[in-house]
Write an enzyme that holds these catalytic residues in place. Structure first.
Site, short mmCIF file in Angstrom:
data_model
loop_
_atom_site.label_atom_id
_atom_site.label_comp_id
_atom_site.label_asym_id
_atom_site.label_seq_id
_atom_site.Cartn_x
_atom_site.Cartn_y
_atom_site.Cartn_z
N TYR A 251 32.95 -32.65 0.99
CA TYR A 251 33.77 -33.18 -0.10
C TYR A 251 34.53 -32.03 -0.77
O TYR A 251 35.75 -32.09 -0.94
CB TYR A 251 32.88 -33.89 -1.13
CG TYR A 251 33.59 -34.20 -2.41
CD1 TYR A 251 34.60 -35.15 -2.45
CD2 TYR A 251 33.28 -33.52 -3.60
CE1 TYR A 251 35.28 -35.42 -3.63
CE2 TYR A 251 33.95 -33.78 -4.77
CZ TYR A 251 34.95 -34.74 -4.78
OH TYR A 251 35.64 -35.00 -5.94
O1 LIG Z 1 32.47 -32.27 -10.85
C1 LIG Z 1 32.85 -32.75 -9.78
O2 LIG Z 1 33.84 -32.30 -9.26
C2 LIG Z 1 32.09 -33.82 -9.10
O3 LIG Z 1 31.22 -34.43 -10.05
C3 LIG Z 1 30.34 -35.38 -9.52
O4 LIG Z 1 29.43 -34.72 -8.67
P1 LIG Z 1 28.05 -34.28 -9.29
O5 LIG Z 1 28.25 -33.29 -10.38
O6 LIG Z 1 27.17 -33.89 -8.16
O7 LIG Z 1 27.56 -35.63 -10.00
P2 LIG Z 1 26.28 -36.55 -9.76
O8 LIG Z 1 26.15 -36.94 -8.36
O9 LIG Z 1 26.33 -37.61 -10.78
O10 LIG Z 1 25.07 -35.55 -10.12
C4 LIG Z 1 24.89 -35.08 -11.42
C5 LIG Z 1 23.67 -34.20 -11.48
O11 LIG Z 1 22.50 -34.97 -11.22
C6 LIG Z 1 21.76 -34.39 -10.15
N1 LIG Z 1 21.16 -35.49 -9.36
C7 LIG Z 1 21.92 -36.29 -8.59
C8 LIG Z 1 21.37 -37.30 -7.87
C9 LIG Z 1 19.99 -37.50 -7.92
O12 LIG Z 1 19.44 -38.41 -7.26
N2 LIG Z 1 19.25 -36.69 -8.71
C10 LIG Z 1 19.78 -35.68 -9.44
O13 LIG Z 1 19.06 -34.95 -10.15
C11 LIG Z 1 22.74 -33.57 -9.36
O14 LIG Z 1 22.10 -32.48 -8.72
C12 LIG Z 1 23.69 -33.10 -10.44
O15 LIG Z 1 23.21 -31.93 -11.03
C13 LIG Z 1 31.12 -36.46 -8.74
O16 LIG Z 1 30.24 -37.30 -8.04
C14 LIG Z 1 32.13 -35.87 -7.79
O17 LIG Z 1 32.91 -36.91 -7.26
C15 LIG Z 1 32.97 -34.92 -8.57
O18 LIG Z 1 33.98 -34.39 -7.82
#
Ligand SMILES: O=C(O)[C@H]1O[C@H](OP(=O)(O)OP(=O)(O)OC[C@H]2O[C@@H](n3ccc(=O)[nH]c3=O)[C@H](O)[C@@H]2O)[C@H](O)[C@@H](O)[C@@H]1O
Length: 439
Positions: A251
């Site tokens: 991604y």
């Molecule tokens: O900042 C960005 O550019 C990206 O932000 C998000 O990606 P992400 O930050 O990984 O968002 P989430 O998937 O909601 O995760 C948020 C946090 O929760 C954590 N997480 C996620 C999933 C899970 O099951 N458990 C968990 O602790 C992740 O490690 C992360 O630290 C979006 O999903 C992407 O599309 C976007 O481009």
């Protein structure tokens, strides 16, 4: 069109070499002849049915793509015709002095819906484009569409890879700006469906830029990049000047590729291009694939939630950014975007090329996110602590936003606690008020 090899084999390489069959094969020939008649009349009958089908006004506006000719993956429904054009024009009509006329791709998406509504509120013309794919519950996208429709925004149903449709939209409306938000989002899903990222974030982006470069006048383009381009960087806060050559997910790699593609189109064709690196955007009408959203759902259902931690119980944190702040950033970027300089597909002079971080500048550990949700929902979460999987996640993000601040006064004002409060209020009313199921 792909022909099967058996079909290919049946076609004589030199038609003149066909020989008429004679006795003792007369009987068989007669049989072939009646078979040929039958085939001929069935074809005529079939042709009549097809003719009738495509003449019917409800299914065949003049510029629709016949279903058998359109690539199924484009998922474009019928478009074209005077009524359709009128609807497109009316949605894109500017209603304020010096207003913009904006094509918003991904308008039924989370950020797209909010940006479209904000533009419309201040009198800009807005036309949406969305393919309503099923990466997450399409009924949520339909509900956002209904919301926008109430304020007079039409979302054309089609794929950004459909050049004919995009060209048509530019033929009908001379858009001053394109807010390109259609994309395959999500960090972890890239391992499940890599081609979807290439299709939307690379091929789709190139198609949008191709159409924009040929448009007359060329629009200015603002588009969604991602904080994930900072990948495995350890220097914080992340600045636009930092390296972005070690992405941790496909991604992120496609978003980084998008930034390089933007450079190329700016360089060759004089397109004005602004990339926005969004930092974990959240809020009402959000994306169900994001952690804050499905944590809320699962805490309410009493299901356990996987909470990631770094090695040695290290903190995993995100610079969570509230949707209203992101919308202000998007509008600021649109308002300060200079005109593209090319015309007729040719560059006439140097054009603007920018990249901005749009974050909140205060990272919050994921464990704190869960605690805030517990308080707001008044339910104790069943936390299942897990090691940060090596499938694209990075341990932390933190934006330096001074560039956006300087260029268009970007200043986020919503902290995670207040933002989540608004999200939870929306979530409860959206899913509890009715029969909707958050899966
Ligand atoms: O900042 C960005 O550019 C990206 O932000 C998000 O990606 P992400 O930050 O990984 O968002 P989430 O998937 O909601 O995760 C948020 C946090 O929760 C954590 N997480 C996620 C999933 C899970 O099951 N458990 C968990 O602790 C992740 O490690 C992360 O630290 C979006 O999903 C992407 O599309 C976007 O481009």
């Amino acid at each position: 069109m792909k022909l099967s090899s058996s079909h290919m084999d049946n076609i004589p390489s030199t038609p003149g070499k066909f020989k008429m069959e004679k006795s003792p094969y007369v009987h068989r020939f007669r049989h072939y002849s009646s078979l040929a008649k039958l085939t001929f009349w069935s074809s005529v009958f079939l042709a009549l049915i097809i003719l009738f089908f495509f003449k019917s006004p409800s299914t065949s506006p003049p510029n629709s793509t016949p279903p058998d000719l359109s690539r199924r993956s484009l998922k474009t429904t019928f478009w074209g015709g005077p009524a359709w054009e009128k609807r497109v024009r009316s949605s894109a009509r500017i209603r304020s002095q010096n207003g913009l006329s904006v094509l918003v791709t991904g308008a039924a998406g989370f950020v797209g819906t909010h940006v479209s509504a904000a533009l419309k509120r201040r009198g800009d013309g807005v036309l949406g484009l969305d393919n309503f794919n099923n990466y997450y519950d399409p009924s949520l996208k339909r509900a956002r569409q209904a919301l926008l429709e109430r304020s007079g925004i039409y979302i054309v149903e089609g794929d950004i890879n459909d050049a004919a449709l995009l060209n048509k939209l530019f033929e009908v409306v001379p858009f001053t700006h394109v807010m390109h938000l259609a994309a395959q989002a999500g960090v972890r899903y890239a391992m499940e469906n890599p081609s979807s990222y290439v299709h939307s974030n690379i091929a789709g982006l190139v198609n949008v830029l191709e159409v924009c470069k040929n448009a007359n006048p060329q629009p200015a383009i603002v588009w969604a990049s991602s904080s994930s381009v900072y990948g495995l960087n350890t220097k914080v806060p992340f600045s636009e000047k930092d390296r972005t050559d070690q992405p941790a997910s496909l991604y992120a790699a496609t978003k980084k590729a998008g930034e390089e593609i933007a450079h190329t189109y700016n360089h060759i064709y004089g397109l004005s291009l602004t990339g926005l690196r969004f930092f974990t955007v959240y809020g009402p009408w959000g994306r169900p694939d994001m952690a804050y959203f499905f944590f809320t759902r699962d805490i309410l259902k009493g299901k356990s939630i996987p909470v990631f931690e770094g090695s040695n119980h290290g903190t995993v944190a995100r610079d969570f950014t509230y949707i209203d702040d992101i919308v202000k950033g998007c509008l600021g970027a649109l308002d300060t975007a200079e005109k593209s300089t090319g015309s007729g597909g040719k560059k006439k002079g140097p054009a603007q090329l920018r990249v901005f971080n749009l974050g909140n500048t205060s990272p919050v550990p994921v464990t704190d996110l869960v605690s805030i949700l517990e308080k707001l929902l008044k339910v104790k979460a069943k936390r299942k602590m897990m090691k940060l999987p090596r499938n694209g996640d990075v341990q932390f993000t933190h934006a330096n936003i001074s560039f956006a601040q300087r260029e268009f006064g970007y200043k986020p004002t919503t902290d995670l606690q207040s933002g989540l409060k608004k999200f939870v209020r929306w979530y409860v009313s959206y899913y509890d008020s009715g029969k909707k199921n958050s899966h």
